[in-house]
Design an enzyme around this catalytic site. Structure first.
Site, mmCIF file in Angstrom:
data_model
loop_
_atom_site.group_PDB
_atom_site.id
_atom_site.type_symbol
_atom_site.label_atom_id
_atom_site.label_comp_id
_atom_site.label_asym_id
_atom_site.label_seq_id
_atom_site.Cartn_x
_atom_site.Cartn_y
_atom_site.Cartn_z
ATOM 1 C CE LYS A 156 -4.110 1.799 -0.016
ATOM 2 N NZ LYS A 156 -5.070 1.386 -1.160
ATOM 3 C CB SER A 226 -3.160 -1.100 -3.647
ATOM 4 O OG SER A 226 -4.453 -0.258 -3.600
#
Length: 364
Positions: A156, A226
């Site tokens: 992330k 992401s």
């Protein structure tokens, strides 16, 4: 000896952590051993997708009810927005325990948190280097020294907002882009290249700022990144196989050449004992613990020689099309759509394709 446990739990909303809470109460999950939680939330997956932040807050509060705040903060919370098509919102909880679990080598899990990323580094080689260092730290946490034993790296990463750009401006620093949506792709791109460097897929000296988010010949076959508004650093989870771990779980990976290239995934399933000429049957589905995938629209606007319009739709971002499309293809293979598909695969697999990881329970 460490043992990995992975729990896939359905969610009725981005803040619905009741399934995890129930599993903790029943003793199926020990919160002291939770390493990371991956979540698919039903937002738009774009800059203003606050479903990710809502999910992160709900999970943080949940774990703070069971752990000291400092321990809860160490859990990597990787929220991926967007459950287009039939994709089912869900959590994947990764837990590390101790004991003798039988088969070895087995699934091994490691995690790392990088320092906050200076906003002017986003989408540039400096971010590549920070992520590469973070991946190596996560490998050490998993007790894995050989990059060949790593099958998937989930990251992330941050993005730019107007406020973050203004902060960089105030310091006299220049950001890679002033387009906040484009910053998502650049951060994913630099993070993926960081994985490639850490795993020895690409030499660091072969990467320049100009190639980040532009040279699609450079890619990792095991990176999944992401980006989100809810953090300013990188949260990194590595998944591999290790003889130092035991237990029933095993992982393998594949690389899809495009959004309908399911045969490499079928081969990965077969390597883990789930060979099938068609869709997995009910018994085989019970052994499939998690399926993780990347998805993107190819930059040339073609899919096996035919034109696609994912890049031309000004109403719906191409990442949203790609997530639903790839989830459908994979669902047809495995027989359900509770699949973690993350959109935007810059430098994650070949252009238009993406890496896939399969986690299977060998004890069922």
């Amino acid at each position: 000896m460490p043992i990995a446990r992975v729990h896939r739990i359905s969610a009725s909303a981005p803040n619905d952590v009741s399934g995890i809470e129930t599993a903790i109460a029943a003793g199926r999950i020990d919160p002291t051993g939770v390493v990371a939680v991956l979540g698919k939330t039903e937002g738009n997956g774009l800059v203003n997708d606050f479903s990710r932040g809502l999910a992160t807050t709900a999970l943080t509060l949940l774990f703070e009810r069971h752990l000291p705040k400092a321990d809860a903060a160490q859990i990597c919370l990787v929220m991926s927005g967007g459950t287009e098509g039939g994709m089912a919102p869900h959590w994947i909880v990764f837990e590390r325990g101790e004991g003798e679990g039988g088969a070895s080598p087995s699934l091994a899990i490691g995690r790392a948190h990088t320092p906050a990323l200076p906003f002017e580094h986003l989408g540039r080689v400096a971010e590549v280097e920070q992520v590469a260092a973070g991946v190596r730290a996560a490998m050490r946490d998993a007790g894995i020294s050989d990059p060949a034993d790593i099958h998937f790296v989930q990251i992330k990463c941050p993005l730019l907002t107007a406020q973050r750009i203004a902060e960089a401006d105030a310091r006299g620093a220049s950001v890679a882009t002033r387009d906040t949506l484009k910053s998502m792709g650049l951060s994913r791109a630099a993070s993926a290249l960081g994985v490639a460097v850490a795993l020895g897929e690409i030499a660091r000296e072969k990467i320049t700022d100009a190639q980040v988010g532009a040279d699609w010949s450079l890619w990792s076959g095991r990176a999944s990144t992401s980006s989100g508004i809810e953090l300013v650093n990188h949260e990194i989870v590595v998944l591999g196989m290790s003889k130092s771990w035991s237990g029933p779980l095993a992982i393998n990976h594949a690389v899809m050449a495009d959004g309908i290239d399911i045969e490499p995934v079928r081969a990965a399933l077969a390597r883990l004992g789930l060979g099938a000429s068609g869709q997995l049957d009910v018994a085989q589905r019970g052994k499939l613990v998690a399926l993780l995938s990347k998805a993107e629209a190819s930059h040339d606007g073609l899919l096996r020689g035919h034109r696609h319009t994912m890049l031309d739709d000004s109403d719906i971002a191409s990442t949203r099309h790609a997530r639903g499309f790839v989830c459908g293809a994979l669902a047809g293979l495995v027989g359900h759509a509770e699949i973690y598909v993350s959109g935007g695969a810059e430098h994650q697999g070949p252009d238009g394709g993406g890496p896939v990881a399969v986690i299977v329970d060998r004890s069922n």
